[in-house]
Scaffold this motif. Sequence first.
Motif, short mmCIF file in Angstrom:
data_model
loop_
_atom_site.label_atom_id
_atom_site.label_comp_id
_atom_site.label_asym_id
_atom_site.label_seq_id
_atom_site.Cartn_x
_atom_site.Cartn_y
_atom_site.Cartn_z
N ALA A 148 -12.47 -18.52 39.02
CA ALA A 148 -11.66 -19.62 39.54
C ALA A 148 -10.43 -19.09 40.25
CB ALA A 148 -11.25 -20.54 38.39
N ASP A 149 -9.90 -17.94 39.81
CA ASP A 149 -8.72 -17.33 40.42
C ASP A 149 -8.93 -15.83 40.58
OD1 ASP A 149 -6.82 -19.45 40.85
OD2 ASP A 149 -6.66 -19.62 38.68
N PRO A 150 -9.87 -15.42 41.43
CA PRO A 150 -10.17 -13.98 41.52
C PRO A 150 -8.99 -13.15 42.00
CG PRO A 150 -11.27 -15.21 43.27
CD PRO A 150 -10.74 -16.22 42.31
N ASN A 151 -8.19 -13.67 42.92
CA ASN A 151 -7.03 -12.91 43.39
C ASN A 151 -6.02 -12.69 42.27
OD1 ASN A 151 -7.81 -12.41 46.00
ND2 ASN A 151 -6.76 -14.19 46.87
N LEU A 152 -5.80 -13.72 41.48
CA LEU A 152 -4.87 -13.61 40.37
C LEU A 152 -5.40 -12.64 39.32
CD1 LEU A 152 -2.21 -14.66 39.22
CD2 LEU A 152 -3.47 -16.52 38.16
N TYR A 153 -6.69 -12.72 39.04
CA TYR A 153 -7.29 -11.81 38.07
C TYR A 153 -7.17 -10.37 38.53
CZ TYR A 153 -10.89 -9.37 35.39
OH TYR A 153 -11.54 -8.46 34.61
N ARG A 154 -7.50 -10.12 39.80
CA ARG A 154 -7.40 -8.74 40.31
C ARG A 154 -5.96 -8.25 40.31
NH1 ARG A 154 -11.60 -10.76 44.14
NH2 ARG A 154 -13.54 -9.63 43.66
N PHE A 155 -5.02 -9.13 40.59
CA PHE A 155 -3.62 -8.74 40.55
C PHE A 155 -3.24 -8.30 39.14
CE2 PHE A 155 0.79 -9.70 39.60
CZ PHE A 155 1.46 -9.12 40.66
N LEU A 156 -3.60 -9.09 38.14
CA LEU A 156 -3.21 -8.81 36.77
C LEU A 156 -3.90 -7.56 36.23
CD1 LEU A 156 -3.27 -12.42 35.31
CD2 LEU A 156 -1.25 -11.06 35.84
N VAL A 157 -5.19 -7.42 36.52
CA VAL A 157 -5.95 -6.33 35.93
C VAL A 157 -5.73 -5.02 36.67
CG1 VAL A 157 -8.29 -5.47 35.51
CG2 VAL A 157 -7.70 -7.83 34.94
N HIS A 158 -5.67 -5.09 38.00
CA HIS A 158 -5.62 -3.87 38.78
C HIS A 158 -4.21 -3.51 39.24
CE1 HIS A 158 -9.91 -3.80 38.53
NE2 HIS A 158 -10.01 -4.99 39.06
N ARG A 159 -3.56 -4.39 40.00
CA ARG A 159 -2.25 -4.01 40.52
C ARG A 159 -1.18 -4.00 39.44
NH1 ARG A 159 1.59 -6.63 45.23
NH2 ARG A 159 3.11 -4.95 45.14
N ALA A 160 -1.06 -5.09 38.69
CA ALA A 160 -0.03 -5.13 37.66
C ALA A 160 -0.28 -4.08 36.59
CB ALA A 160 0.04 -6.52 37.03
N GLY A 161 -1.55 -3.90 36.22
CA GLY A 161 -1.86 -2.91 35.21
C GLY A 161 -1.55 -1.50 35.65
N ALA A 162 -1.71 -1.23 36.97
CA ALA A 162 -1.46 0.11 37.49
C ALA A 162 0.02 0.38 37.67
CB ALA A 162 -2.19 0.29 38.82
#
Length: 206
Positions: A99-113
Amino acid sequence: MAVGAGRDPERRRALLEAADRVIRREGPAASMAAIAAEAGISKPILYRHFGDKGGLYRALAERHTRALIEVLRGEFSRDAPIGSRARATVDAYLATISADPNLYRFLVHRAGAQGSAAHGAMSTMIRDVGRELAEMLVAEGESVDPTRAHVWGHAIVGMVRTAGDWWLDHDREVPRADVVDGLVELILGGLPAAASGPTRPGRGAR
């Protein structure tokens, strides 16, 4: 005093909602400048509320992981056969991230990194789901060893998350129901076999 302490919680929520809108629109590369502009403030004011980029990432991670874990907890703790609960929980997870793939990728990949605190929030969510699943397996199993249940619980969570990451890149050609079917078949097929006991290596094996 901690950063943001004593500040208007409604204002803080409005800033997080502005960040959500920008990330959904622009994807994981959304900048702090774009988020500040969306909120109608300057970057220094945005930093004043969250301390720095990592503070904003942590607030976003906590906001969304808390909501996700409540959804998953509600599905796998309801009164229903384990197969139905497994299917509903996996489907709810995939539905949420798609439902929110951009938000998910932000949280998991960018924010996590880029933010250790945000990464910690995501890791805590994963551990909590794995622990709760393990406790459910112990409660419902006739002779499930608690240690093995924790191995299973965390392995299942990791498997579903990794499969979900893959599916987000293939959701146009792979129906969500097919992914749910495959994961549930693996989970329900693997647990009875694992419950029968570990396979011991032959003598001399390492």
